[in-house]
Design an enzyme around this catalytic site. Sequence first.
Site, PDB file in Angstrom:
ATOM      1  N   GLY A   1       8.354  -0.523  -1.881  1.00 24.80           N
ATOM      2  CA  GLY A   1       9.173  -0.865  -0.553  1.00 24.80           C
ATOM      3  C   GLY A   1       9.940   0.268  -0.185  1.00 24.80           C
ATOM      4  N   SER A   2       9.710   1.753  -0.569  1.00 23.21           N
ATOM      5  CA  SER A   2      10.572   2.690  -0.090  1.00 23.21           C
ATOM      6  C   SER A   2      10.321   3.047   1.267  1.00 23.21           C
ATOM      7  CB  SER A   2      10.336   3.909  -0.898  1.00 23.21           C
ATOM      8  OG  SER A   2       8.975   4.525  -0.867  1.00 23.21           O
TER       9      SER A   2
ATOM     10  N   LYS B   1      -8.571  -8.449  -0.584  1.00 21.69           N
ATOM     11  CA  LYS B   1      -8.627  -8.978   0.808  1.00 21.69           C
ATOM     12  C   LYS B   1      -8.329 -10.471   0.732  1.00 21.69           C
ATOM     13  CE  LYS B   1     -13.435 -10.645  -0.209  1.00 21.69           C
ATOM     14  NZ  LYS B   1     -14.600 -10.661   0.141  1.00 21.69           N
TER      15      LYS B   1
ATOM     16  N   HIS C   1      -0.266   5.727   6.026  1.00 23.08           N
ATOM     17  CA  HIS C   1      -1.442   6.336   4.798  1.00 23.08           C
ATOM     18  C   HIS C   1      -0.904   7.778   4.252  1.00 23.08           C
ATOM     19  CE1 HIS C   1      -5.048   6.512   2.516  1.00 23.08           C
ATOM     20  NE2 HIS C   1      -5.195   7.720   3.256  1.00 23.08           N
TER      21      HIS C   1
HETATM   22  C1  GAR Z   1       2.926   4.807   0.535  1.00 23.48           C
HETATM   23  O1  GAR Z   1       2.757   6.191   0.156  1.00 23.48           O
HETATM   24  C2  GAR Z   1       1.985   4.501   1.563  1.00 23.48           C
HETATM   25  O2  GAR Z   1       1.518   5.499   2.290  1.00 23.48           O
HETATM   26  C3  GAR Z   1       0.790   3.924   0.538  1.00 23.48           C
HETATM   27  O3  GAR Z   1       1.630   3.342  -0.142  1.00 23.48           O
HETATM   28  C4  GAR Z   1       2.751   3.862  -0.512  1.00 23.48           C
HETATM   29  C5  GAR Z   1       3.749   2.716  -0.542  1.00 23.48           C
HETATM   30  O4  GAR Z   1       4.941   3.179  -0.964  1.00 23.48           O
HETATM   31  N1  GAR Z   1      -0.163   3.266   1.435  1.00 23.48           N
HETATM   32  C6  GAR Z   1      -1.438   3.350   1.102  1.00 23.48           C
HETATM   33  O5  GAR Z   1      -2.017   4.205   0.408  1.00 23.48           O
HETATM   34  C7  GAR Z   1      -2.307   2.464   2.169  1.00 23.48           C
HETATM   35  N2  GAR Z   1      -3.602   2.693   2.063  1.00 23.48           N
HETATM   36  P1  GAR Z   1       6.229   2.064  -0.840  1.00 23.48           P
HETATM   37  O6  GAR Z   1       5.732   0.926  -1.354  1.00 23.48           O
HETATM   38  O7  GAR Z   1       7.466   2.757  -1.564  1.00 23.48           O
HETATM   39  O8  GAR Z   1       6.668   2.056   0.809  1.00 23.48           O
END
Ligand code: GAR
Length: 194
Positions: free
Chosen positions: A11-12, A65, A111
């Site tokens: 969740g950053s 999914k 992404h």
């Molecule tokens: C982020 O780096 C985001 O780009 C990636 O997951 C991470 C979530 O980090 N998303 C994907 O790879 C989607 N295909 P977070 O939970 O710290 O925000």
Amino acid sequence: MRIVILGSGRGSNAEAILRAEKEGRLGKAEVVAIFSDKPDAKILFLGSEFKKPSRFLDPGPFKTKFDVKSEKFWISKIEAFDPDLVVLAGFMRVLKGPFIQAFPNKIINLHPSLLPSFPGLDGIGQAWRHGVKVTGCTVHYVNEMIDAGEIIAQQAVRIELTDTIDSLEKKIHAAEHSLLPEVIAELSIRYNEG
Ligand code: GAR
């Protein structure tokens, strides 16, 4: 502009959005709810920290999914918050037609690569292993193809000789934390201009 955030992990990026809202950097946007498909995801703790409703929603039997029943359940829970924008911030589940059609042109995804390069899982690792010298992050609208919807904004990150996969991850996350709130602020201004 009312925002519902969906996430599966740390969740950053959700935190970057909430911080931007708190500091007046989110334009005319307001986060109204946070949902996760993982009961123990850190993202859910942000609810109490930022005083927003946050909840685990049962995703059903599949790993990546929704089945028809869970898809309906999720749509109804999100619709109850009447969002103008649904932000996928590290939401690791593929959305199919009915979900996307329930929120037309309202779902955006973050992404960790410069799409269309390195879609799917582990965008950072894919870029690293490929040996590219520039990668980055992308915010795009979600359509029925994985990581292939209209691109809204991108931020490039250089891979230097001194980088490691860890330092690259840090740089990409830092880029994401600035890009995503900026995009939301920009969309909220356009939204309010009608
Ligand atoms: C982020 O780096 C985001 O780009 C990636 O997951 C991470 C979530 O980090 N998303 C994907 O790879 C989607 N295909 P977070 O939970 O710290 O925000």
